[in-house]
Structure formats: structure tokens, C-alpha cells
Design a protein around this motif. Structure first.
Motif, PDB file in Angstrom:
ATOM      1  N   ASN A 345       0.836  -1.209   0.000  1.00 34.92           N
ATOM      2  CA  ASN A 345       0.000   0.000   0.000  1.00 34.92           C
ATOM      3  C   ASN A 345       0.865   1.251   0.000  1.00 34.92           C
ATOM      4  O   ASN A 345       0.608   2.206  -0.735  1.00 34.92           O
ATOM      5  CB  ASN A 345      -0.901   0.026   1.233  1.00 34.92           C
ATOM      6  N   ARG A 348       2.225   1.697  -3.405  1.00 33.14           N
ATOM      7  CA  ARG A 348       1.217   1.987  -4.424  1.00 33.14           C
ATOM      8  C   ARG A 348       0.611   3.382  -4.264  1.00 33.14           C
ATOM      9  O   ARG A 348       0.248   4.033  -5.235  1.00 33.14           O
ATOM     10  CB  ARG A 348       0.112   0.931  -4.379  1.00 33.14           C
ATOM     11  N   TYR A 349       0.473   3.848  -3.025  1.00 30.86           N
ATOM     12  CA  TYR A 349      -0.184   5.147  -2.834  1.00 30.86           C
ATOM     13  C   TYR A 349       0.792   6.315  -2.758  1.00 30.86           C
ATOM     14  O   TYR A 349       0.376   7.471  -2.767  1.00 30.86           O
ATOM     15  CB  TYR A 349      -1.083   5.113  -1.585  1.00 30.86           C
ATOM     16  N   ASP A 374       4.985   6.354   5.059  1.00 28.38           N
ATOM     17  CA  ASP A 374       5.229   6.822   3.685  1.00 28.38           C
ATOM     18  C   ASP A 374       5.010   8.328   3.605  1.00 28.38           C
ATOM     19  O   ASP A 374       4.515   8.945   4.554  1.00 28.38           O
ATOM     20  CB  ASP A 374       4.319   6.076   2.700  1.00 28.38           C
ATOM     21  N   VAL A 394     -10.551   4.914  -0.211  1.00 28.52           N
ATOM     22  CA  VAL A 394     -10.654   6.380  -0.149  1.00 28.52           C
ATOM     23  C   VAL A 394     -10.671   6.904  -1.581  1.00 28.52           C
ATOM     24  O   VAL A 394     -11.491   7.733  -1.950  1.00 28.52           O
ATOM     25  CB  VAL A 394      -9.455   6.970   0.623  1.00 28.52           C
ATOM     26  N   SER A 399      -6.797   3.166  -6.292  1.00 27.16           N
ATOM     27  CA  SER A 399      -6.710   1.779  -5.826  1.00 27.16           C
ATOM     28  C   SER A 399      -6.712   0.823  -7.008  1.00 27.16           C
ATOM     29  O   SER A 399      -5.882  -0.077  -7.106  1.00 27.16           O
ATOM     30  CB  SER A 399      -7.894   1.480  -4.903  1.00 27.16           C
ATOM     31  N   GLY A 404      -5.232  -2.528  -6.707  1.00 28.27           N
ATOM     32  CA  GLY A 404      -5.809  -2.775  -5.367  1.00 28.27           C
ATOM     33  C   GLY A 404      -7.135  -3.515  -5.456  1.00 28.27           C
ATOM     34  O   GLY A 404      -7.864  -3.394  -6.436  1.00 28.27           O
ATOM     35  N   THR A 405      -7.423  -4.280  -4.414  1.00 28.02           N
ATOM     36  CA  THR A 405      -8.694  -5.015  -4.384  1.00 28.02           C
ATOM     37  C   THR A 405      -9.646  -4.440  -3.344  1.00 28.02           C
ATOM     38  O   THR A 405     -10.806  -4.807  -3.288  1.00 28.02           O
ATOM     39  CB  THR A 405      -8.449  -6.485  -3.998  1.00 28.02           C
ATOM     40  N   GLY A 406      -9.146  -3.582  -2.481  1.00 27.54           N
ATOM     41  CA  GLY A 406      -9.990  -3.056  -1.396  1.00 27.54           C
ATOM     42  C   GLY A 406     -10.066  -4.035  -0.237  1.00 27.54           C
ATOM     43  O   GLY A 406     -10.846  -3.829   0.705  1.00 27.54           O
ATOM     44  N   GLY A 408      -7.024  -5.423   1.173  1.00 24.82           N
ATOM     45  CA  GLY A 408      -5.717  -5.518   1.834  1.00 24.82           C
ATOM     46  C   GLY A 408      -5.763  -5.239   3.329  1.00 24.82           C
ATOM     47  O   GLY A 408      -5.307  -6.050   4.135  1.00 24.82           O
ATOM     48  N   LEU A 409      -6.349  -4.109   3.722  1.00 25.95           N
ATOM     49  CA  LEU A 409      -6.344  -3.751   5.153  1.00 25.95           C
ATOM     50  C   LEU A 409      -7.295  -4.633   5.964  1.00 25.95           C
ATOM     51  O   LEU A 409      -7.081  -4.841   7.155  1.00 25.95           O
ATOM     52  CB  LEU A 409      -6.679  -2.268   5.339  1.00 25.95           C
TER      53      LEU A 409
HETATM   54  P1  ADP Z   1      -6.678  -1.336  -1.688  1.00 28.47           P
HETATM   55  O1  ADP Z   1      -6.542  -2.646  -2.314  1.00 28.47           O
HETATM   56  O2  ADP Z   1      -7.684  -0.453  -2.338  1.00 28.47           O
HETATM   57  O3  ADP Z   1      -5.386  -0.663  -1.435  1.00 28.47           O
HETATM   58  P2  ADP Z   1      -6.738  -1.618   1.181  1.00 28.47           P
HETATM   59  O4  ADP Z   1      -7.704  -2.308   2.038  1.00 28.47           O
HETATM   60  O5  ADP Z   1      -5.344  -2.069   1.221  1.00 28.47           O
HETATM   61  O6  ADP Z   1      -7.349  -1.654  -0.263  1.00 28.47           O
HETATM   62  O7  ADP Z   1      -6.760  -0.088   1.577  1.00 28.47           O
HETATM   63  C1  ADP Z   1      -8.000   0.557   1.724  1.00 28.47           C
HETATM   64  C2  ADP Z   1      -7.889   1.989   1.320  1.00 28.47           C
HETATM   65  O8  ADP Z   1      -7.052   2.672   2.227  1.00 28.47           O
HETATM   66  C3  ADP Z   1      -7.205   2.176  -0.016  1.00 28.47           C
HETATM   67  O9  ADP Z   1      -8.138   2.098  -1.062  1.00 28.47           O
HETATM   68  C4  ADP Z   1      -6.625   3.568   0.116  1.00 28.47           C
HETATM   69  O10 ADP Z   1      -7.624   4.512  -0.223  1.00 28.47           O
HETATM   70  C5  ADP Z   1      -6.323   3.691   1.589  1.00 28.47           C
HETATM   71  N1  ADP Z   1      -4.898   3.466   1.863  1.00 28.47           N
HETATM   72  C6  ADP Z   1      -4.329   2.299   2.289  1.00 28.47           C
HETATM   73  N2  ADP Z   1      -3.007   2.467   2.496  1.00 28.47           N
HETATM   74  C7  ADP Z   1      -2.728   3.765   2.196  1.00 28.47           C
HETATM   75  C8  ADP Z   1      -1.539   4.556   2.221  1.00 28.47           C
HETATM   76  N3  ADP Z   1      -0.348   4.054   2.578  1.00 28.47           N
HETATM   77  N4  ADP Z   1      -1.661   5.835   1.861  1.00 28.47           N
HETATM   78  C9  ADP Z   1      -2.836   6.376   1.505  1.00 28.47           C
HETATM   79  N5  ADP Z   1      -3.996   5.682   1.459  1.00 28.47           N
HETATM   80  C10 ADP Z   1      -3.933   4.397   1.805  1.00 28.47           C
END
Ligand code: ADP
Length: 448
Positions: A345, A348-349, A374, A394, A399, A404-406, A408-409
Motif C-alpha cells: 500500500n 502503491r499510494y 510513507d 478512499v 486503488s 488494489g482489491t480493497g 488488503g487492510l
Molecule cells: P486497496 O486494495 O484499495 O489498497 P486496502 O484495504 O489495502 O485496499 O486499503 C484501503 C484503502 O485505504 C485504499 O483504497 C486507500 O484509499 C487507503 N490506503 C491504504 N493504504 C494507504 C496509504 N499508505 N496511503 C494512503 N492511502 C492508503
């Protein structure tokens, strides 16, 4: 009875004897038979009077209802009194037993996690337990013997109650329900006795929410899969119908491969999540070496940065500090997957040439902390509590653009919970974010 008969006869004999002896000894000038008769009559009258007074005494004792002692001990009335006392005592014992049984039943109803209300044949409340009081906002001092229809005014319940056909159950909002904290009750009525009703209520808010989440989840998964499938279908059609140059074909095939990969990643994340939910908690037999993990993350991080930034001048700057020389106890695969997700993440972000810091340290109290910081776009505070929800993003396009799959977290949160760890998210919009996993000391194995 025997003694009563003989006492009566004895009394008359005494009377006869007394009458005869009185007439003869006092030389009263009457026939001695008359003296005998008068003596018998007087003694009989005395016997009847004594008997009546004992009967009256017994009646008085029965009226008082004090069964601590018998009214009298001798004679017929004595026996009647002791038998009546025994009968009353037996009845009292039976009443006590029945009351104790009733209390047991009511205590069982009281302990029930469901709401229970007993209604009489007129729909009046006879009894309810504490759960029902909370469900319907009832008060024992105020609402007993009130019509249930006057107190529970939900239209759905009113129709159900009036229908007199109580086969199914209805759902209705609970008394404490508010728009921000809804409370959903499942209510059903069961006829019993002569026209009475047993009302049972159950709080199904969690079930309802779980069902809503399941529906949302299925809808989200379908949506996530449909999008790349539609794109793939479009490309297939184009390849089938349009005469394309070799270069164009290559480009379309590359785009198709990208969509297929996106679906693969999604399915793989879904499988990870379902495995996390369905498998037993990680035991203490597995270990993940932190230095080895950091090396692996460093390698993977550079590779991902290179994929995302074809321009080598724009690769992310990665700083791996404080290699905690310890092992984390748990499932190595799950831990690696969680930490790779955080690292992925961050890369990628964070825009090209941004900075990513990864560190693993031992805290003073023996806990271990793994964090990824980051210099990316950061996350506004209102999004932070929802980031670990499945498919919550967000920035949707960013993503998707970065694969991204939404999920990860959501995976990271599950893994953290399964290892007793906390996930902390700190972020400042425009400056960057820090995701931290704090593992309990019981999960940290230091070198001997
Ligand atoms: P995704 O596969 O979309 O990254 P995650 O569950 O990993 O899904 O993350 C959920 C959302 O949290 C992401 O879509 C992104 O908007 C936000 N996000 C996660 N990590 C970061 C980061 N390091 N910086 C900014 N936004 C982040």
C-alpha cells in the motif's frame, strides 16, 4: 364414635341413677321413674351443651385459620380438629410447592436472553421479564395489567396482534432503537391455556447487520468481478470482429492480461480472507524471523516500485531501519501477508520518488512494533475508522489503477486480531501515513 356413644349412654345412666337416688334419698313424693327420667333429660341436655360448645370452639378455630395447634385434643371434635389441621397443612404445603415451582419457572423466564411477556385472554400484560422490559420499554409498576396494544404501538405488531394467526414472526424496531443505533426485534406470539398468549422477543440486530453485510459483500464481489469481466469481454469482441494490426493485438492482449491478473488478485485475496475467517487461531509452533522478513520486504518493495515506476529516476526511496533480531510467534504466511500488504500500500499510494520507511523495534515492555511510514497523500481522519472494512477505498481509481482489491487492510486487521496484535493508523493528509502493528510480548521470541 365409640367413645362418643358410650359417653352419651354413660351420661344418661349417671342421670338416671342420680334422679332415682335423689328421689329415694330425699323422700320426694313422686314416682321414682319420673326422677330417673328427669335425671336422664338433665344429663343429656348437659352433654349436648358441652358438645355444642366444643363444636363452636372448633368452628371458631377454623375461622381463625391458625393451624399452629389443634383446637382440642379429645373426642370427636378433637379428631375432626386434628384431621382438618392435617388437611390444611397439606394444602398449605401444596400451595408452597406450587408457588416455589412457579417462582422457578419465572426465574427461568427471567434468565432467558429473550424477552418473555405473558398476556391474559384480554391481551393484558400479566407478567414480563427484564429483557422484555428493555425491548419494549415496559415498567413493572406502571404497565402490569395494561393492554399490550396500548403499549407496543408499532403498526406491524398491531396488525400481527389483531390478525389472531400467529404462525410466523415479525420484525420491528426495539424501544431503544435510534437512526444511528438501530435495534431490531423479532417478535412472535404463541397461544396457550384458555385464550392466553406467550409473547417472545429476540434482539436480531446483530443477525440483521450480519445479513446486510453478507448482502453487501456479495454485491461488492460481484461488482468487482463484473468490471474486469466486462472489459475482457469487450476486448475479446474487438479481437474477434475488428481487423487489427499486430501492434494493436499485442496492446489489447496486454490489457486483457492486466484484467485477468486483477481478477486473480481479487480471488486470491478473497481466499485469504475466507481462510483467515475459517481456520483456527494460529498456535505457537510457527515462527517468522524478523530479519528474514525485512530482507524479503526490501526485495519485494524494490520490485513493486520498479513495476509501478518504469522511470528508474522515480523509484521510491526505501529505508529499512532497526532490524529487530527476534522471531514473531504465529503463522508465518499470515504475518508475511499482512506486512506485505502494508508495504505494498505504501508503495502503491506514494507518488514516484516518495519515501518509505519500514522498521521493526522492541518496545520497553517487551512488545514488538512493526511499522511502515510513507510520504504519500495521507488519509483524511473521517476515512481512518473505515479503512479496514472490506472494499472500502478512499480513492477508488487510484486503488484500481495500482491493482488494489480493497481487501488488503481487511486482511491485515484479521491477521492482527488472530495474533493478538493492534493495528494503528496515523495519517496527515498531504504529508503521509504510518501503519503500525504492535504484537504482544507473548508473540515475541528473542534470541537466547
Ligand atoms: P486497496 O486494495 O484499495 O489498497 P486496502 O484495504 O489495502 O485496499 O486499503 C484501503 C484503502 O485505504 C485504499 O483504497 C486507500 O484509499 C487507503 N490506503 C491504504 N493504504 C494507504 C496509504 N499508505 N496511503 C494512503 N492511502 C492508503
Amino acid at each position: 364414635m365409640f367413645w362418643r356413644f358410650f359417653s352419651f349412654i354413660g351420661c344418661q345412666l349417671v342421670g338416671a341413677l342420680a334422679g332415682w337416688s335423689l328421689v329415694s334419698s330425699l323422700h320426694i313424693p313422686v314416682d321414682s321413674l319420673l326422677g330417673v327420667l328427669v335425671g336422664v333429660m338433665l344429663c343429656s341436655l348437659g352433654w349436648v351443651l358441652v358438645d355444642l360448645s366444643r363444636g363452636a370452639h372448633l368452628l371458631h378455630w377454623m375461622r381463625l385459620g391458625d393451624t399452629s395447634d389443634v383446637a382440642m385434643r379429645t373426642g370427636l371434635w378433637g379428631e375432626v380438629s386434628s384431621r382438618v389441621r392435617r388437611l390444611i397443612r397439606a394444602k398449605e404445603q401444596l400451595t408452597r410447592d406450587t408457588q416455589a415451582q412457579l417462582q422457578d419457572f419465572l426465574s427461568a423466564f427471567q434468565a432467558s436472553p429473550n424477552g418473555v411477556i405473558l398476556l391474559d385472554a384480554d391481551g393484558q400484560i400479566e407478567w414480563f421479564n427484564k429483557t422484555a422490559a428493555a425491548h419494549f420499554g415496559l415498567d413493572a409498576d406502571r404497565d402490569l395489567l395494561q393492554q399490550i396494544g396500548n403499549l407496543v404501538r408499532d403498526p406491524g405488531f398491531a396488525n400481527y396482534f389483531a390478525s389472531h394467526s400467529y404462525t410466523g414472526e415479525i420484525t420491528m424496531p426495539g424501544r431503544q432503537s435510534t437512526p444511528s443505533r438501530p435495534v431490531i426485534l423479532s417478535v412472535n406470539l404463541h397461544p396457550y391455556g384458555e385464550g392466553r398468549l406467550l409473547l417472545l422477543s429476540r434482539d436480531v440486530t446483530a443477525l440483521d447487520q450480519a445479513e446486510a453485510m453478507r448482502r453487501d459483500f456479495v454485491a461488492n464481489v460481484s461488482h468487482e468481478i463484473r468490471t474486469p469481466l466486462t472489459v475482457l469481454g469487450g476486448f475479446v469482441e474487438t479481437l474477434q470482429t475488428l481487423p487489427l494490426s499486430e501492434v494493436e493485438r499485442e496492446r489489447y492482449l496486454a490489457l486483457m492480461a492486466q484484467q485477468a491478473e486483477r481478477m486473480q488478485t481479487l480471488v486470491s485475496d478473497l481466499l485469504i480472507l475466507s481462510r483467515l475467517e475459517g481456520s483456527p487461531l494460529p498456535g505457537t509452533s510457527g515462527c517468522l524471523s524478523m530479519p528474514a522478513l525485512m530482507r524479503q520486504l526490501e526485495q519485494d518493495g524494490h520490485a513493486l516500485s520498479a513495476v509501478l515506476n518504469p522511470n528508474v529516476d522515480h523509484l521510491h526511496k526505501m529505508i529499512f531501519g532497526a532490524f529487530l533480531d527476534a522471531e514473531l510467534v504465529g503463522s508465518p504466511n499470515e504475518l508475511l501477508s499482512a506486512m506485505s500488504n502494508l508495504m505494498g500500500n505504501a508503495i502503491r499510494y506514494t507518488p514516484p520518488a516518495g519515501e518509505i520507511r519500514v522498521k521493526a523495534i522492541l518496545l520497553a515492555d517487551g512488545r514488538a512494533e512493526f511499522s511502515v511510514s510513507d510520504t504519500g497523500p495521507g488519509i483524511a481522519p473521517e476515512h481512518i475508522p473505515r479503512l479496514t472494512e472490506r472494499f472500502y477505498r478512499v480513492d477508488r481509481s487510484r486503488s484500481r489503477d495500482t491493482g488494489g482489491t480493497g481487501l488488503g487492510l481487511a486482511i491485515v486487521k484479521h491477521v492482527a486480531q488472530r495474533h493478538g496484535a493492534d493495528l494503528k493508523i496515523e495519517s496527515t493528509p498531504g504529508k503521509g501515513s504510518t501503519f503500525t502493528l504492535v504484537f504482544p510480548s507473548s508473540r515475541v521470541k528473542l534470541p537466547l
